[in-house]
Scaffold this motif. Structure first.
Motif, PDB file in Angstrom:
ATOM      1  N   ASP A  99      15.049   5.072  -7.029  1.00  0.00           N
ATOM      2  CA  ASP A  99      14.692   4.361  -8.363  1.00  0.00           C
ATOM      3  C   ASP A  99      13.685   5.030  -9.061  1.00  0.00           C
ATOM      4  N   THR A 100      13.874   5.739 -10.208  1.00  0.00           N
ATOM      5  CA  THR A 100      13.064   6.801 -10.730  1.00  0.00           C
ATOM      6  C   THR A 100      12.072   5.925 -11.682  1.00  0.00           C
ATOM      7  N   ASP A 101      12.285   4.577 -11.701  1.00  0.00           N
ATOM      8  CA  ASP A 101      11.162   4.034 -12.866  1.00  0.00           C
ATOM      9  C   ASP A 101       9.898   3.899 -12.374  1.00  0.00           C
ATOM     10  N   LYS A 102       8.866   3.945 -13.459  1.00  0.00           N
ATOM     11  CA  LYS A 102       7.510   4.364 -12.877  1.00  0.00           C
ATOM     12  C   LYS A 102       6.873   2.943 -12.014  1.00  0.00           C
ATOM     13  N   ASP A 103       7.444   1.747 -12.186  1.00  0.00           N
ATOM     14  CA  ASP A 103       7.261   0.754 -11.468  1.00  0.00           C
ATOM     15  C   ASP A 103       7.859   0.397 -10.079  1.00  0.00           C
ATOM     16  N   ALA A 104       8.689   1.587  -9.690  1.00  0.00           N
ATOM     17  CA  ALA A 104       9.502   1.188  -8.446  1.00  0.00           C
ATOM     18  C   ALA A 104       8.548   1.175  -7.364  1.00  0.00           C
ATOM     19  N   ALA A 105       9.162   0.320  -6.272  1.00  0.00           N
ATOM     20  CA  ALA A 105       8.273   0.135  -4.902  1.00  0.00           C
ATOM     21  C   ALA A 105       7.847   1.594  -4.533  1.00  0.00           C
ATOM     22  N   VAL A 123       4.744   1.625   3.789  1.00  0.00           N
ATOM     23  CA  VAL A 123       5.108   2.807   3.353  1.00  0.00           C
ATOM     24  C   VAL A 123       3.955   3.950   3.299  1.00  0.00           C
ATOM     25  N   PRO A 124       3.833   5.075   3.914  1.00  0.00           N
ATOM     26  CA  PRO A 124       2.709   5.906   3.751  1.00  0.00           C
ATOM     27  C   PRO A 124       2.237   6.146   2.200  1.00  0.00           C
ATOM     28  N   LYS A 125       0.885   6.087   2.006  1.00  0.00           N
ATOM     29  CA  LYS A 125       0.481   6.445   0.778  1.00  0.00           C
ATOM     30  C   LYS A 125       0.989   7.726  -0.043  1.00  0.00           C
ATOM     31  N   ASN A 126       1.206   8.719   0.945  1.00  0.00           N
ATOM     32  CA  ASN A 126       1.522  10.019   0.430  1.00  0.00           C
ATOM     33  C   ASN A 126       3.270  10.267   0.261  1.00  0.00           C
ATOM     34  N   ALA A 127       3.772   9.114   0.508  1.00  0.00           N
ATOM     35  CA  ALA A 127       5.248   9.195   0.753  1.00  0.00           C
ATOM     36  C   ALA A 127       6.001   8.868  -0.965  1.00  0.00           C
TER      37      ALA A 127
END
Length: 447
Positions: free
Chosen positions: A295-301, A90-94
């Motif tokens: 997923d709105t968790d901070k640790d989401a993929a 997944v792109p870093k800016n995604a």
């Protein structure tokens, strides 16, 4: 006054322009592929729905060869949105906006024929795949990588498994002709492509053997992009049910992602529209029912975009919330311009005010002079001078050089002057003419 009016018009124009640019539809380019895929059909349906509802956010599909190419287009900044596959890079800016659909990995062995394996033993476990041919539905390399992840978990050397990838359009024919011992398909549980391929394998009777991925939790633990799930009994129809019991497997998601720099308000509006029209599309496009919140968790993929998270958490900003600061500063600027304009106008009238003040002082002096005049001719001259002062004062008032309070003070002085002139004329009219002349001569001699 002209400056103040020009400033007001400028501020009003700026506010009008800001409102126009804030309210005009925003067109977002979205990369999706491959051509003729279900993902492209979903995006096209969304594009049409947004256009018909005159939504504030519109879509412009940009077809690509697949999810990998869509991700590259987003990374390069060529598009605003993209449909990406969660198990690919997944792109870093995604940042995630929504989950378009959840895909499951389906492994099955056709009944009879090659399904019994080249060595005569029927294949019932993934660990038995070494030395056999696996047909992968779809030409994307991501499905081949998925198979390698599964094989690695079970200790099967991928080099000892022959992989054959077939186009989606040829999947049913390839299965019917038994071009492989085992088949792998990755797609939604209700995927017609997967169901047709399984049906083609059982056209001549028999029941396919579905291979369970019992180590799904371990795979999900080592690869966060995958999740452990189950294929429900009868998911692919048929009689008896295909499969007859629940089958454990792994799943991964297709995401709608936005580039990181995209406006929060724009993404929030897009997310709101997306879930608003989802129900409208169900009758003609059932795949729209698979769209879910990210997923709105901070640790989401894949971290959720702040705009999407604001919509999901009920923290969307209204127009006033977003632009109240600009409106407040505009009003402050308008007030400052008005004050500056008033000061500048007063500055331009300072000479006229000074002259009017001297004329008022002159009128007060004329009251004293009128009380000492010895002839009506002198009083008439003073009256003519007072008329001229009155004319100049009214002109200053009309020009804004003096205020209403100053005009009131002038009226009081003018009234006192008229009273002094009237009183002096009565006195002079009651005196003999010779006394008037004598008084005038005495004052002239004393001067």
């Amino acid at each position: 006054m002209f400056i103040v009016i020009a400033g007001i018009l400028a501020v009003v124009g700026a506010l009008t322009g800001a409102y126009y640019f804030a309210m005009r539809p925003v067109v977002l380019k979205i990369a999706v592929g491959p051509p003729n895929s279900d993902d492209l059909k979903v995006v096209q349906a969304l594009t049409q729905a947004f256009s018909q509802s005159h939504a504030s956010v519109r879509l412009r599909p940009v077809p690509t060869e697949g999810a990998a190419q869509s991700a590259q287009a987003l990374a390069a900044g060529k598009v605003d949105l993209a449909i990406v596959r969660g198990d690919l890079e997944v792109p870093k800016n995604a940042q995630a906006v929504a989950t378009l659909r959840k895909n499951v990995a389906v492994l099955w062995v056709p009944p009879g024929g090659k399904g019994k394996g080249r060595k005569g033993a029927k294949i019932t476990k993934i660990s038995q795949l070494a030395g056999h041919k696996v047909g992968i539905i779809g030409r994307t390399p991501a499905n081949a990588n998925l198979l390698k992840v599964i094989l690695h978990q079970y200790g099967v050397d991928a080099s000892k498994v022959e992989i054959v990838q077939v186009p989606i359009t040829e999947a049913a024919e390839a299965v019917r002709n038994q071009r492989a011992d085992v088949y792998l398909a990755a797609g939604p549980i209700n995927s017609k492509i997967t169901a047709d391929a399984i049906a083609a394998a059982t056209k001549d009777g028999g029941t396919p053997t579905f291979l369970a991925i019992d180590s799904a939790e371990a795979i999900a633990q080592n690869h966060p992009e995958y999740e452990s799930t189950e294929i429900p009994a009868g998911a692919f129809g048929g009689s008896p049910d295909r499969p007859e019991d629940e089958v454990k497997t792994i799943s991964f998601n297709h995401h709608i992602v936005a580039r990181k720099g995209l406006s929060d308000s724009t993404v929030s509006a897009f997310t709101h529209q997306l879930f608003s029209v989802r129900q409208q599309l169900l009758s003609e496009f059932p795949l729209a029912a698979k769209i879910e919140t990210p997923d709105t968790d901070k640790d989401a993929a894949i971290p959720a975009h702040p705009g999407a998270a604001a919509f999901i958490n009920g923290e969307e900003k209204t127009f006033l919330d977003r632009y109240s600061d600009y409106i407040w500063w505009s009003l402050m600027a308008l007030s400052a311009m008005g004050s500056a304009g008033a000061w500048f106008a007063g500055y331009l009238k300072r000479d006229e005010r000074t002259i009017n003040t001297s004329l008022r002082d002159r009128l007060l002096e004329m009251i004293t002079i009128a009380r000492k005049c010895d002839s009506t001719e002198e009083l008439d001259q003073l009256q003519a001078e007072a008329d001229e002062i009155l004319r100049n004062t009214l002109t200053c008032f009309e020009d804004g050089a003096i205020e209403h309070a100053a005009l009131t003070a002038f009226n009081i002085a003018l009234e006192q002057f008229h009273n002094a002139v009237a009183d002096r004329k009565l006195i002079l009219m009651s005196m003999p003419a010779n006394l008037q002349r004598t008084g005038a001569q005495l004052r002239a001699a004393g001067t």
